[in-house]
Structures are given as C-alpha cells and as structure tokens.
Design an enzyme around this catalytic site. Structure first.
Site, PDB file in Angstrom:
ATOM      1  N   HIS A 266      73.324 -13.141  98.190  1.00 24.98           N
ATOM      2  CA  HIS A 266      72.262 -12.161  98.451  1.00 24.98           C
ATOM      3  C   HIS A 266      71.379 -12.683  99.582  1.00 24.98           C
ATOM      4  O   HIS A 266      70.970 -13.844  99.576  1.00 24.98           O
ATOM      5  CB  HIS A 266      71.394 -11.950  97.203  1.00 24.98           C
ATOM      6  CG  HIS A 266      70.258 -10.999  97.475  1.00 24.98           C
ATOM      7  ND1 HIS A 266      70.411  -9.639  97.401  1.00 24.98           N
ATOM      8  CD2 HIS A 266      68.976 -11.219  97.865  1.00 24.98           C
ATOM      9  CE1 HIS A 266      69.261  -9.054  97.728  1.00 24.98           C
ATOM     10  NE2 HIS A 266      68.379  -9.999  98.014  1.00 24.98           N
TER      11      HIS A 266
ATOM     12  N   ARG B 177      56.363  -0.116  93.749  1.00 23.85           N
ATOM     13  CA  ARG B 177      55.782  -1.215  94.549  1.00 23.85           C
ATOM     14  C   ARG B 177      55.692  -0.828  96.020  1.00 23.85           C
ATOM     15  O   ARG B 177      54.723  -1.170  96.703  1.00 23.85           O
ATOM     16  CB  ARG B 177      56.642  -2.479  94.390  1.00 23.85           C
ATOM     17  CG  ARG B 177      56.483  -3.125  93.026  1.00 23.85           C
ATOM     18  CD  ARG B 177      57.553  -4.176  92.795  1.00 23.85           C
ATOM     19  NE  ARG B 177      57.535  -5.202  93.804  1.00 23.85           N
ATOM     20  CZ  ARG B 177      58.603  -5.896  94.185  1.00 23.85           C
ATOM     21  NH1 ARG B 177      59.787  -5.665  93.650  1.00 23.85           N
ATOM     22  NH2 ARG B 177      58.491  -6.820  95.106  1.00 23.85           N
TER      23      ARG B 177
ATOM     24  N   SER C 110      62.964  -8.934  90.841  1.00 28.78           N
ATOM     25  CA  SER C 110      63.655  -7.740  91.312  1.00 28.78           C
ATOM     26  C   SER C 110      65.067  -8.094  91.795  1.00 28.78           C
ATOM     27  O   SER C 110      66.053  -7.480  91.392  1.00 28.78           O
ATOM     28  CB  SER C 110      62.828  -7.115  92.448  1.00 28.78           C
ATOM     29  OG  SER C 110      63.567  -6.174  93.154  1.00 28.78           O
TER      30      SER C 110
ATOM     31  N   ASP D 154      64.094  -1.934  87.549  1.00 35.15           N
ATOM     32  CA  ASP D 154      63.798  -2.382  88.920  1.00 35.15           C
ATOM     33  C   ASP D 154      63.797  -1.202  89.881  1.00 35.15           C
ATOM     34  O   ASP D 154      62.976  -1.142  90.793  1.00 35.15           O
ATOM     35  CB  ASP D 154      64.810  -3.430  89.384  1.00 35.15           C
ATOM     36  CG  ASP D 154      64.519  -3.843  90.821  1.00 35.15           C
ATOM     37  OD1 ASP D 154      63.425  -4.399  91.049  1.00 35.15           O
ATOM     38  OD2 ASP D 154      65.322  -3.539  91.716  1.00 35.15           O
TER      39      ASP D 154
ATOM     40  N   LYS E 265      68.978  -7.723  89.306  1.00 34.65           N
ATOM     41  CA  LYS E 265      70.156  -6.968  89.721  1.00 34.65           C
ATOM     42  C   LYS E 265      71.388  -7.874  89.785  1.00 34.65           C
ATOM     43  O   LYS E 265      72.484  -7.457  89.419  1.00 34.65           O
ATOM     44  CB  LYS E 265      69.899  -6.323  91.091  1.00 34.65           C
ATOM     45  CG  LYS E 265      68.948  -5.126  90.980  1.00 34.65           C
ATOM     46  CD  LYS E 265      68.545  -4.565  92.329  1.00 34.65           C
ATOM     47  CE  LYS E 265      67.576  -5.437  93.042  1.00 34.65           C
ATOM     48  NZ  LYS E 265      66.694  -4.813  94.016  1.00 34.65           N
TER      49      LYS E 265
HETATM   50  N1  URA Z   1      64.670  -6.912  97.679  1.00 33.28           N
HETATM   51  C1  URA Z   1      64.679  -6.524  96.390  1.00 33.28           C
HETATM   52  O1  URA Z   1      65.701  -6.155  95.836  1.00 33.28           O
HETATM   53  N2  URA Z   1      63.512  -6.563  95.724  1.00 33.28           N
HETATM   54  C2  URA Z   1      62.355  -6.968  96.276  1.00 33.28           C
HETATM   55  O2  URA Z   1      61.359  -6.986  95.600  1.00 33.28           O
HETATM   56  C3  URA Z   1      62.375  -7.346  97.626  1.00 33.28           C
HETATM   57  C4  URA Z   1      63.553  -7.320  98.309  1.00 33.28           C
END
Ligand code: URA
Length: 426
Positions: free
Chosen positions: A85, A171, A186, A164, A190
């Site tokens: 990621h 957010r 967050s 999320d 995932k």
């Molecule tokens: N990417 C995400 O998935 N969540 C965040 O809070 C910031 C970047």
C-alpha cells in the site's frame, strides 16, 4: 446491559479520557448502521484529531472498523499472500508493474485499490484506461483470478470495512483527514479485511505526498506497522521521497504506458529502483525466494501482466488511448534541472482532467503530464522540461497556472537525494 449514548463517548474523548473497547466498538457499529448521526461522528473525529488515541484505543478502533464488514479468507489461494500500500504520490504507478512482478515470482498479490482524489492518482483510474478492463470483481472471482494468475488489481467491494467508507467521506468534508491514528486505522482496516498475510507500506514524504514532514511520516509508518503486526499481518514499511514525480508520467494512460516499459525490462531509473525495493521486501515477507529482476527481463512479469489484464476483460494487445494534443513548457535557459515540484505536476495533471475533485467526477483517460527532464538532468535552452498531454483545450490555462514556478534550472546539478529514506521493521 449498559445503554450506549454517543454523546458520552464524544464528551469523554473531548475531555481527554481514554475510551474503552466497548465504547469504541459500540460507536463504530452504531455509526455504520446509521444509528449515530453524522454530526456526532464528525464531533468524535474532531476530538480524536485534537486528543489522539492510545495504542489500545487505536487497536480497538481498527478492529471495530474491520468488524463492520467482511473479512476475506484467502487461505485457499495456494500461494503466500502479500500486498503493498502506498500513501500516494505523483506519478506513483508502482502497483501496476509490482503486482505482476511479485506474482510472477510465485506470491499471490490481492491488490484492492481505490480511485484518485485531488492531486494524486488512483490505481483503478490508471487501469481503466486499458480498453475493456473492469475494476469490479466479486470476492469469489477475485480469489479465482488470484489462484490462476497470482495477481489481481480490483476495487474494494462495499462489504469491506464499510465503517471506513463512511468515516473517510465524512473526514474529507470536516477537516479531519490529517490525523495519524485516523489515517493509520483507515488504511490498515482495509488491508486487514482484505485477507493478505503480509503487507509492505510505502509511506511517502515530500511536497507531492500527504505528509511533508519526515518525523510525521515515520510516526505514521511505525503506527501502521505495529497495527499490522498486532493483527497477524507480517508488515514492514519503506519511507520514500516524493518531492519530484516518480518516473516521467503523471496521468492515467500515460502511467500505464510507463509501467509497460518497466515490465519490458526498461523504464525510468527511480521507478525501477523503487519497484525492485518493494518487490524484494514483499518477497521476503512472503517467504518466497525469487529474483524480481529476472522475471522483469525474461518476459515472465509481462506474461503475468497480460493474464491479469485479460482476466478482467481487458485487451492486453489493444493500443492505449492517446491525447489529442500536446504542449511543451520549455527551458528558458540551458542548465541542470535543479527542482521539479511533484505537487505542481500532480495539480497540473489533475486540472487537465486526469484526476477528480469530487468522488463522482469522471476522469480523462488520456490527459496527463510527461516530465521530459527530471532533477539532475541537463537541458538546452528551448528544450521541453514538461509536456502536457491534452484532450480538452479549455483545461490548459488552469494546468499552465499550476505549473507556474514548478521547476528551476541552474548551472550546477542539485545534490543527489535518496529515494528510499528509511526501512521500518519490527
Ligand atoms: N488513505 C486512506 O485509505 N485513508 C486515509 O485516511 C488516508 C489515505
């Protein structure tokens, strides 16, 4: 049974108290189910921005986000699973060649990706410039592709960490994105829900990144690595520089074009260096002993890429869409490019149509920026430094505006800077 009052949780966090597991779990569940009002969730988020979270709170918060939806079971895939990621940057197309390279080495890479927002691009938007390719795959089809091909890039389904999905949208409009615990939970919720057993994080720092402060990037990386380890994922992180675009292309089809160069054994040096560093780290975490460079040069990574594209309806032989026009910004004098700002290039690509300002926006497949000269390279007066790939001439003035002051040229080359700043392992 204790009656749950959202307002008590908000006040407790506002006043700097430590929330219990039950308070966190109840709040996240009730918000996901629509029983906590948006303004209450917004108030709690703002309290977290100000007060932070302890390690225990963060772990409960992340677990609650994972538990809000499905957790994929990839145990039947038959190969060790590992994912990557990136916190996002300009020209960061690494996922495209990387998934194919690591899969060609024998690991399984379940890359559930998102779309771009703002100046950074999204992997799905890039892939969608390939004729016929579709991002949506139901979980059972995703697992079948993983078993057959070893790599898959697809959209995270609505069942994955739905808390999320709601919280991130909230957010975005309440000024509560910039919080290390909220970002870490967050991202990691995932990845935990996705079912991978190992994960390498690429935390970017610099003008084109989410964070321009190295200390903050390091804290984010450490927080995410700890969260991953605590949830049974072998996790490590690289902290990498994002002051100048990665590679030469920023956009959608243009980034696929550059990714194909990497898969054919070529490509820009910085992109290849980072792709290899991440591949090595992923293979080490997955326990696969293979040579990423060999599969890139002998055609195996390219064959895996073609199979990945075809498995999702894409035509690996189809020509990529091309921009209808190009316009160069030329060097005003001869010299070394000493700076080419990632944020300015990202904003210009975005304004040309390659990115979106709102989730609903449709992105241009062909618009983008080519960096014809990068920091450290010599240009003659009048030589192109940046080239706009255009499909809508009305967007050009805004893109040119974004590029004002985007690069410097001087008599001496700039000091060399490390692309890979640090490795975080525990
Ligand atoms: N990417 C995400 O998935 N969540 C965040 O809070 C910031 C970047």
């Amino acid at each position: 049974m204790t009656v749950f009052h959202a307002v008590d949780v908000i006040k407790a966090k506002r006043d700097g108290e430590i929330l219990t597991d039950t308070q966190i779990r109840s709040f996240i569940q009730a918000y996901t189910d629509g029983q906590v009002a948006e303004e209450q969730a917004a108030a709690l988020l703002m309290a977290v921005v100000w007060q932070g979270m302890t390690t225990e709170e963060l772990s409960a918060w992340t677990a609650a986000m994972v538990a809000s939806g499905d957790r994929l079971d990839l145990s039947g895939v038959g190969r060790p699973t590992v994912d990557k990621h990136s916190t996002g940057g300009v020209g960061d197309k690494v996922s495209l060649p990387l998934v194919a390279i690591v899969a060609a080495c024998g690991a399984a890479v379940p890359q559930l990706s998102g779309r771009g927002l703002g100046h950074t691009g999204g992997t799905l938007d890039k892939m969608e410039s390939i004729p016929g390719w579709r991002a949506a795959l139901p979980p059972d089809e995703m697992i079948t592709v993983l078993q057959r091909v070893g790599g898959v890039i697809c959209a995270a389904g609505p069942g994955l960490a739905p808390a999320d999905r709601k919280l991130y949208a909230l957010r975005d409009v309440t000024g509560t994105v910039e919080s290390i615990p909220l970002i870490a939970s967050s991202i990691m919720s995932k990845k935990i829900a996705e079912g991978t057993k190992a994960l390498v994080l690429d935390v970017k720092v610099g003008t084109g990144a989410f964070m321009s402060d190295l200390g903050q990037a390091r804290t984010l990386a450490e927080t995410m690595v700890q969260l991953g380890q605590a949830n049974g994922l072998r996790t490590s992180a690289l902290i990498t520089a994002m002051d100048t675009p990665l590679g030469r292309a920023a956009g959608n089809a243009v980034e696929v074009e550059e990714s194909l160069e990497v898969l054919q054994g070529g490509g820009p040096e910085d992109l290849v260096t980072l792709t290899h560093a991440l591949a090595r780290e992923m293979l080490a975490l997955a326990g696969v002993d293979a040579d990423a460079d060999a599969v890139r040069h002998d055609g195996r990574a390219l064959a895996t890429w073609r199979a990945m594209v075809a498995a999702q309806g894409g035509d690996p032989d189809a020509a990529l869409p091309q921009a209808t026009d190009h316009q160069a910004i030329r060097a005003p004098q001869s010299g070394y490019v000493t700076r080419l700002d990632a944020r300015a290039v990202g904003n210009a690509a975005w304004r040309l149509g390659a990115g979106r300002a709102r989730k609903e926006d449709i992105v241009s497949k062909t618009a983008g920026i080519w960096c014809r000269a990068k920091p450290g390279e010599w240009v003659e007066e009048g030589q192109p430094v940046v080239e706009l790939a255009i499909d809508d001439p009305a967007r050009v003035p805004a893109a040119l505006d974004a590029l004002t002051g985007a690069f410097d040229i001087g008599p001496e080359p700039p000091p060399t800077r490390d692309l890979i700043i640090d490795y975080i392992h525990f």
